[in-house]
Design a protein around this motif. Structure first.
Motif, short mmCIF file in Angstrom:
data_model
loop_
_atom_site.label_atom_id
_atom_site.label_comp_id
_atom_site.label_asym_id
_atom_site.label_seq_id
_atom_site.Cartn_x
_atom_site.Cartn_y
_atom_site.Cartn_z
N VAL A 196 0.82 -1.16 0.08
CA VAL A 196 -0.09 0.04 -0.06
C VAL A 196 1.06 1.30 0.07
N GLU A 197 0.27 2.31 -0.35
CA GLU A 197 1.27 3.57 -0.40
C GLU A 197 0.43 4.65 0.75
N THR A 198 1.42 5.46 1.19
CA THR A 198 1.10 6.40 1.93
C THR A 198 0.92 7.68 1.12
N THR A 199 0.42 8.79 1.68
CA THR A 199 0.25 10.16 0.81
C THR A 199 1.48 10.63 0.13
N ALA A 200 2.74 10.63 0.90
CA ALA A 200 3.86 11.03 0.15
C ALA A 200 4.27 9.82 -0.59
N GLY A 201 4.00 8.67 -0.63
CA GLY A 201 4.30 7.58 -1.62
C GLY A 201 3.45 7.45 -2.69
N ARG A 202 2.40 8.25 -2.91
CA ARG A 202 1.37 7.91 -3.82
C ARG A 202 2.13 7.88 -5.16
N THR A 203 1.57 7.07 -6.29
CA THR A 203 2.00 6.94 -7.44
C THR A 203 3.26 6.19 -7.62
N LEU A 204 3.88 5.55 -6.54
CA LEU A 204 5.20 4.87 -6.78
C LEU A 204 4.72 3.50 -7.44
N VAL A 205 3.75 3.08 -7.48
CA VAL A 205 3.17 1.77 -8.02
C VAL A 205 2.20 1.89 -8.71
N SER A 206 2.08 1.22 -10.13
CA SER A 206 1.19 1.38 -10.77
C SER A 206 -0.11 1.04 -10.38
N HIS A 207 -1.36 1.58 -10.41
CA HIS A 207 -2.47 1.42 -9.88
C HIS A 207 -2.91 -0.08 -10.02
N ASP A 208 -2.86 -0.52 -11.19
CA ASP A 208 -3.29 -2.07 -11.40
C ASP A 208 -2.50 -3.13 -11.02
N HIS A 209 -1.38 -2.75 -10.46
CA HIS A 209 -0.29 -3.96 -10.24
C HIS A 209 -0.93 -4.89 -9.33
N PRO A 210 -0.99 -6.36 -9.48
CA PRO A 210 -1.68 -7.39 -8.57
C PRO A 210 -1.37 -7.17 -7.28
N LEU A 211 -0.43 -6.69 -6.68
CA LEU A 211 0.01 -6.53 -5.46
C LEU A 211 -0.54 -5.24 -4.67
N HIS A 212 -0.76 -4.40 -5.53
CA HIS A 212 -1.06 -2.90 -4.95
C HIS A 212 -2.54 -2.87 -4.54
N ALA A 213 -2.79 -2.93 -3.10
CA ALA A 213 -3.92 -2.77 -2.39
C ALA A 213 -4.56 -1.35 -2.27
N SER A 215 14.54 -17.04 -0.48
CA SER A 215 13.32 -17.56 -1.23
C SER A 215 12.08 -17.55 -0.47
N TRP A 216 12.00 -16.80 0.73
CA TRP A 216 10.91 -17.04 1.44
C TRP A 216 9.61 -16.33 0.86
N ARG A 217 8.53 -16.87 1.07
CA ARG A 217 7.07 -16.35 0.31
C ARG A 217 6.04 -16.73 1.29
N VAL A 218 5.09 -15.63 0.94
CA VAL A 218 3.93 -15.82 1.78
C VAL A 218 2.96 -16.75 1.16
N ASP A 219 1.79 -17.24 1.79
CA ASP A 219 0.73 -17.69 1.41
C ASP A 219 -0.03 -17.25 -0.17
N PRO A 220 0.01 -17.81 -1.00
CA PRO A 220 -0.69 -17.10 -2.20
C PRO A 220 -2.19 -16.71 -1.94
N ALA A 221 -2.81 -17.37 -1.14
CA ALA A 221 -4.13 -16.69 -0.66
C ALA A 221 -3.86 -15.26 -0.07
N TRP A 222 -3.21 -14.78 0.78
CA TRP A 222 -2.88 -13.75 1.32
C TRP A 222 -2.26 -12.81 0.24
N THR A 223 -1.42 -13.13 -0.78
CA THR A 223 -0.92 -12.44 -1.66
C THR A 223 -2.00 -11.95 -2.64
N SER A 224 -2.81 -12.71 -2.92
CA SER A 224 -3.91 -12.26 -4.03
C SER A 224 -5.04 -11.26 -3.14
N ARG A 225 -5.08 -11.27 -2.02
CA ARG A 225 -5.82 -10.50 -1.23
C ARG A 225 -5.89 -8.92 -1.57
N ALA A 226 -4.81 -8.43 -2.07
CA ALA A 226 -4.58 -6.98 -2.54
C ALA A 226 -5.49 -6.87 -3.50
#
Length: 611
Positions: free
Chosen positions: A259-276, A356-367
């Motif tokens: 997620v982005e804060t106010t000062a961090g807005r537009t760091l990430v493309s809006h439609d990126h699958p990890l962007h909540a 190589s640690w990764r979290v559960d894909p179910a949590w990843t898709s929550r965003a």
């Protein structure tokens, strides 16, 4: 080299260079904003005139406006260039204090050079001197001390030799960046000294990359590995470090929603699958929902202001907080496990330990799942039918017609919530929402500074209240030939404060014009279009969403073609807002209806985290 104090200062300014985040070398100080008076015209003014072909000097029309323009310039260059602002003594100097507060709260560099009263005291009391009764050494410039990262009063020319390296340090340091104030007594500006030539040797200031302590990284990696539902929060420090892609790679490698804060807005493309989405009160329900479920939060480059944290109710009370920040001052807040480092260097070292640690894909898709619901909500607000456009619809029109390299900004009232929550960016670092100080009037002045710095078109969104508070720099920009588009939303008053007042059970009072004291049966109204035109701006008017679309498209073309600001005036709804569903703590008296909600939400406020 025998020079006056003012001449030496200007020569030093000209010698300073900066390396941008993409490796280009540029002037550290690209220009000076100036209003001259008896306190600076003969000293600093003469020195600047001697180099008028080497550094531009832009004439402003309020000292606060000029200094806010310098703040906007710094933000648009990601803190790699610094605007210089000079004023006379007394009221001219004090007018810049508000802008210094804006720069301080937002961690943005600006160099303020107010004139000061005579050190000799021979002509005391000189024009505009306040003469404090109990402290003969004090002047109005001492008011800057609370809002300066570095303050000095130059009472001898040779003091420059020791203070100028500190000036450069603060202005270019990722942890200490903020406003620097050098008070310049007008007699000292004209005094001469044999300065060493080496003081004026060219210096290039490159971005610092302080690396974290290994033990801090190891602890932070251990906390992340133990998490089931981690969340990555990206703040302004990621932007200033140039670490946006590093942060995105980190999230993708480990499957962490972000997620982005106010000062961090537009760091990430809006439609990126990890962007909540954007976090907090002015953010999105999608980001807030993910934050509420997170068990570990990695906050990078953010001080976690109350609007970001919904007054510290957006996270679970059981969350573990890890902060990665260049400033230890911000990193240790709220009981966090702190990692003190540059964002890019810190994320690099942290990723190496997580392997190589990764979290559960179910949590990843929550965003993506949560953001889809928020996007549908914004779509419904943008497509609603009504007599007057809503703020959400104004933002939608500007968003739809903007190019990938455009820059959009706002600062106060209801528009920050609409722009932060509703904008769909492409990840091009193209937004400035001044919500650290939320300074009314920054929307115009900051846009002037951003327009000087930004290669694409700048659009600023503001309400009628902000326009009336500080509009003079529209003429400054028009005169200098710096184009941008200003969309002025007229809703007949301070609508967002009326919303807060009435939403908590208060009676309508002194916000909308209809609720203000006046002796007129039919009070006067401002014709914003004619006023903006009188300041040298191109003007376009709209009253519906369709006419706004036409007006804004025309304004974009005209501003660029004629090299001056274009103002779009649109009458907007006064009571329709985008809601992220978060709580904000304000002081609510017991007899108002909003006190019940205050009592309900207050126990959910996280006071200190055990990380």
């Amino acid at each position: 080299m025998k020079l006056t104090t003012a001449q030496a200062l200007v020569r030093w300014i000209l010698a300073q260079r900066s390396e941008t985040l993409d490796g280009r070398e540029v002037p550290l100080f690209p220009g000076v904003f100036a209003i001259f008076g008896h306190g600076n015209v003969l000293g600093l003014g003469t020195a600047l005139e001697e180099h008028r072909g080497e550094i531009p000097v832009w004439r402003g029309h309020t000292e606060q406006g000029m200094a806010l323009a310098a703040v906007g310039y710094a933000k648009a260059t990601h803190r790699r260039q610094v605007g210089v602002v000079t004023s006379s003594i007394g009221p001219g100097a004090l007018n810049m204090v508000t802008a210094a507060g804006v720069a301080h709260a937002n961690r943005l560099p600006v160099l303020l050079l107010p004139g000061d009263t005579f050190t000799s005291r021979a002509p005391d009391p000189v024009l505009q001197q306040i003469e404090p009764f109990g402290d003969a050494t004090a002047t109005v410039n001492d008011a800057f001390r609370a809002v300066s990262r570095y303050f000095d009063r130059i009472t001898r020319p040779e003091q420059l030799i020791s203070t100028l390296p500190q000036v450069a340090r603060v202005l270019t340091d990722p942890a200490d960046s903020g406003p620097v104030v050098l008070a310049l007594p007008q007699d000292v500006q004209a005094e001469t000294y044999d300065f060493p030539d080496a003081l004026f040797a060219p210096v290039t200031h490159r971005p610092l990359r302080p690396r974290p302590d290994r033990r801090q990284v190891t602890e932070a990696a251990g906390v992340l590995r133990s998490s089931k539902r981690p969340l990555l929060v990206l703040g302004g420090g990621v932007r200033y470090s140039g670490a946006g892609q590093r942060a995105l790679d980190f999230a993708e490698r480990h499957g962490i929603p972000l997620v982005e804060t106010t000062a961090g807005r537009t760091l990430v493309s809006h439609d990126h699958p990890l962007h909540a989405g954007p976090l907090g009160i002015t953010g999105s329900s999608s980001a807030n929902a993910v934050a509420a479920s997170a068990d570990v939060v990695l906050a990078v480059g953010t001080r976690l202001q109350d609007f970001t944290t919904a007054s510290w109710t957006v996270f679970s009370p059981d969350v573990r907080l890890v902060t990665l920040n260049a400033a230890r001052f911000d990193a240790v807040k709220h009981g966090a496990l702190s990692v003190v480092a540059d964002a890019d260097a810190g994320l690099t070292d942290l990723a190496a330990q997580l392997e190589s640690w990764r979290v559960d894909p179910a949590w990843t898709s929550r965003a993506a799942d949560e953001r889809a619901s928020w996007d549908a909500h914004i779509d419904s607000l943008r497509s609603a039918t009504s007599e007057l456009p809503s703020y959400a619809q104004v933002v939608g029109v500007v968003n739809d017609l903007s190019a990938a390299d455009d820059y959009v900004m706002t600062a106060s009232g209801g528009l920050p919530g609409e722009l932060i929550g509703g904008w769909r960016g492409s990840g091009s670092l193209s937004m400035d929402v001044e919500y650290g100080f939320s300074c009314m009037g920054y929307e115009v002045s900051g846009a002037w500074g951003a327009a000087i710095a930004w290669p694409g078109l700048v659009t600023t969104l503001l309400g009628d209240g902000s326009y009336l508070m500080l509009n003079s720099e529209l003429f400054s920009a028009a005169f200098a030939g710096h184009p941008f588009v200003a969309v002025v939303c007229d809703n007949d008053g301070y609508a967002v404060i009326a919303r807060l007042q009435e939403g908590q059970g208060g009676k309508p009072f002194n916000n909308f014009y209809a609720d203000c004291t006046t002796s007129h049966a039919s009070p006067p109204r401002v014709d914003f279009a004619r006023h903006a035109e009188s300041l040298g701006c191109l003007v376009f008017e709209a009253s519906t969403v369709d006419s706004l679309r036409t007006a804004y498209a025309s304004a974009r073309e005209a501003a660029v073609a004629e090299r001056r600001p274009a103002v779009v005036v649109v009458k907007t709804q006064p009571s329709t807002w985008t809601e992220a569903g978060a709580w904000w703590e304000v002081g609510v008296p017991e007899h108002l209806a909003g006190r019940d909600e205050y009592e309900r939400a207050k126990p959910d406020q996280v006071r200190y985290l055990n990380s």
